[in-house]
Scaffold this active site. Structure first.
Site, PDB file in Angstrom:
ATOM      1  N   GLU A  19      11.232   1.318   8.528  1.00  0.00           N
ATOM      2  CA  GLU A  19      10.560   0.204   7.696  1.00  0.00           C
ATOM      3  C   GLU A  19      10.764   0.192   6.507  1.00  0.00           C
ATOM      4  O   GLU A  19      10.737  -0.767   5.609  1.00  0.00           O
ATOM      5  CB  GLU A  19       9.011   0.500   8.005  1.00  0.00           C
ATOM      6  CG  GLU A  19       8.532   1.820   7.285  1.00  0.00           C
ATOM      7  CD  GLU A  19       6.854   1.631   7.293  1.00  0.00           C
ATOM      8  OE1 GLU A  19       6.036   0.777   7.557  1.00  0.00           O
ATOM      9  OE2 GLU A  19       6.201   2.929   7.184  1.00  0.00           O
ATOM     10  N   ASP A  59       0.956  -1.117  -0.241  1.00  0.00           N
ATOM     11  CA  ASP A  59       0.046   0.059   0.005  1.00  0.00           C
ATOM     12  C   ASP A  59       0.878   1.247  -0.078  1.00  0.00           C
ATOM     13  O   ASP A  59       1.497   1.668   1.006  1.00  0.00           O
ATOM     14  CB  ASP A  59      -0.777   0.151   1.217  1.00  0.00           C
ATOM     15  CG  ASP A  59      -0.089  -0.192   2.495  1.00  0.00           C
ATOM     16  OD1 ASP A  59       0.978  -1.289   2.394  1.00  0.00           O
ATOM     17  OD2 ASP A  59      -0.465   0.353   3.395  1.00  0.00           O
TER      18      ASP A  59
END
Length: 232
Positions: A228, A52
């Site tokens: 991340e 996403d």
């Protein structure tokens, strides 16, 4: 999907899909196109995929059988075959047939003609125009043959950057995709490394790993954090 391969999806109310359409525009810069609920559903399934947001499927991800998802499904079916064999419950052939059927459909529909496997639009019988790290999942899953592995190794320059593997190759637009250029994610570095190593491309695999670890160590020294994702 009707043709036997898995697709990403989800369920949400019409108002929820309208909200998701707005989120897609907010996060990528792409304004809703066509039916607002279809646009929102594309946003929803993209989030469900974990990628996403990504340019891999344009705005019609509901028509695509993704190469990464089906590679993982193949691995699960192979694993179920293993457990059925260990348990002697008589279902090993059933799971083996599922895995081989999936592999056959993937090789039939996802091969771009040069040995690389891409996301498949089963509505238009065409492939995604976006090359991404997802094309290395067949190596990770062990469903690729030697010609596919060679094609994937030869295509590395399209995704390999100074500090590792790009999520997707660069697109000719000014849209922003978290799971796209120029970002690199640790999980995808691992998938590419393991896939290349599995088929004997150990030098290429080691190079990918060393690049990304160099970046992670460099940024950790600068920020005292692991992140991340990184601009590779």
């Amino acid at each position: 999907s009707p043709m036997g391969l898995n697709v990403y999806g989800g369920e949400m109310s019409p108002s929820g899909l309208e909200f998701m359409a707005g989120q897609y525009e907010k996060r990528t810069g792409l304004k809703p196109q066509g039916d607002i609920h279809d646009f929102g559903y594309n946003s929803l399934l993209t989030c469900e995929s974990g990628w996403d947001m990504t340019p891999r499927w344009g705005t019609e991800g509901y028509n695509y059988a993704p190469v990464d998802l089906n590679s993982l499904m193949y691995m699960l079916e192979e694993n179920m075959c293993y457990f059925a064999t260990e348990l002697k419950n008589g279902h090993e052939n059933e799971w083996r047939e599922c895995a081989e059927k999936r592999r056959g459909l993937m090789l039939q529909h996802m091969d771009n003609g040069s040995g690389l496997l891409f996301d498949y639009n089963y509505k238009t019988d065409s492939l995604s125009s976006v090359f991404s790290a997802a094309s290395y999942y067949p190596l990770f899953a062990g469903l690729a043959d030697e010609s596919h592995a060679q094609a994937a190794a030869e295509a590395l320059p399209k995704l390999e950057a100074e500090y590792g593997i790009l999520t997707c190759e660069k697109q000719d637009n000014d849209l922003t995709y978290q799971w796209g250029y120029p970002n690199g994610w640790a999980c995808l570095q691992y998938i590419v490394y393991m896939g290349l190593d599995r088929y004997g491309y150990k030098k290429e695999a080691k190079n990918v790993a060393e690049k990304y670890l160099t970046l992670a160590e460099k940024v950790f020294k600068e920020t005292n954090h692991l992140w991340e994702k990184y601009n590779v």
